[in-house]
Design a protein around this motif. Sequence first.
Motif, short mmCIF file in Angstrom:
data_model
loop_
_atom_site.label_atom_id
_atom_site.label_comp_id
_atom_site.label_asym_id
_atom_site.label_seq_id
_atom_site.Cartn_x
_atom_site.Cartn_y
_atom_site.Cartn_z
N ARG A 3 0.81 -1.02 -0.02
CA ARG A 3 -0.06 -0.06 0.22
C ARG A 3 0.92 1.27 -0.11
O ARG A 3 2.25 0.98 0.36
CB ARG A 3 -0.76 0.04 1.47
N ALA A 146 -7.11 -7.09 0.11
CA ALA A 146 -7.11 -5.76 -0.65
C ALA A 146 -7.98 -5.85 -1.81
O ALA A 146 -8.68 -5.06 -2.04
CB ALA A 146 -5.85 -5.04 -0.76
N TYR A 151 -9.51 -3.07 -4.06
CA TYR A 151 -8.19 -2.39 -4.59
C TYR A 151 -8.05 -3.18 -5.92
O TYR A 151 -7.15 -4.18 -5.83
CB TYR A 151 -7.17 -2.77 -3.61
N ALA A 185 -0.89 6.86 -5.75
CA ALA A 185 -2.00 5.89 -5.18
C ALA A 185 -2.53 6.42 -4.13
O ALA A 185 -3.93 6.01 -4.24
CB ALA A 185 -0.96 4.68 -4.43
N THR A 190 -8.19 3.26 -4.43
CA THR A 190 -7.94 1.92 -4.09
C THR A 190 -7.17 1.26 -4.94
O THR A 190 -7.30 0.81 -6.14
CB THR A 190 -9.50 1.48 -4.35
N ALA A 191 -5.80 1.83 -4.73
CA ALA A 191 -4.63 1.29 -5.68
C ALA A 191 -3.69 0.63 -4.77
O ALA A 191 -3.24 1.23 -3.88
CB ALA A 191 -4.22 2.35 -6.61
N LEU A 192 -3.03 -0.26 -5.32
CA LEU A 192 -1.75 -0.91 -4.65
C LEU A 192 -0.68 -0.46 -5.45
O LEU A 192 -0.86 -0.14 -6.47
CB LEU A 192 -1.82 -2.49 -4.48
#
Length: 378
Positions: A3, A146, A151, A185, A190-192
């Motif tokens: 994250r 996630a 995500y 991010a 909602t990004a890894l």
Amino acid sequence: MSRHSPRARAGEDRANLYDEITNKIIGELEAGRAPWVQPWGAVKPSLAIPKSAATGRQYSGINVLILWGAATERAFTGQSWLTFRQALSLGGHVRKGERGTTVVYADRFVPVDERQRASETGDEAQAIPFLKRFTVIMSFEEVSAALAQGYSTVLIPCGAVEQHGPHLPLCMDADHADALAAKVARHLGTALIAPTIKVGCSAHHLVFPGTISLRPETFESICLDYCTSLAQHGFRRILLFSGHIGNFPVLRDMLLRLRRAVSPDVEIDAFCDAIAWIDKWRSAVRDAGGDPSAVGGHADIAETSLMMWLRPDSVRLDRFEVGYLGALSEQQLQLMWKNGIKSITHNGIIGDPHGSTAEIGARCLEAIADLLATSFGR
């Protein structure tokens, strides 16, 4: 996979960190786990000051609360801690799936312009505090959770290991990509973040020792394997970008082939607009009080300022030199790609690092993060 753990301004990052620790303590109290009445049972964590098991040096400040909380939560009986590398160097092993604890590093540095001001006025130079958080690497269970929480977007940062004049480290582009990924991010939500591809296409820099370059087909193969692996796990948006502008043409060329390699419901995109990137740098430098004509795109006022913001101890302040100034013609660009950057600039610099400041670096980082987030957010 991680994250985002942003390298933000010191005040902002410190405030977020303190809020996080405070909220965790409040959450424990609201759940009825008051530490002064909690029946801990047979395993009682030591409340000695946490220390490095490798060096014996004690942790301080907010790290004491962080590590006390982790020891209590995981029922550790001691307060000796090791980093992953320290454990390996001492002959130890880290169990598969073991999770680390995020701690922070705080220090101060004096910007170049502040040193100059103090020298001219005879005043004492004022140091600027900064706070950096160590990135927490996720386990496969955390990635799975996630994905289940929505995500479904993943960023693939790309960098390079190449010369950046006599005053900047070889890791400049990879460090830049890491920092951009954290900010993008945050913008996207909602990004890894996938592990940065740290080596890129830098053949035109190979005349300078230390540069490592991948062949375009090798770089494409790595990107392809990243994308197909991540798509298999359930990511539906895969976004590539590079802290090294020299990767842009290769990313642009491979993009259609990457898209064909995954199912139609997976979106793959890459940012490849070098002109917009340089324009953003010039605007950011100007807005921060610098000289936009010093932006050339390589080891210049923008990149030097970025490293003064991200990794100030890596900048050789006494090695600043003027590089090639002015726009490169199409003929010069072709000559550079064919014969290397030294055919354009003897010291590997395009632009001028003089006038660089950490403040300019922060502006440049934010400007490019906004550019990428806007492009990917469409």
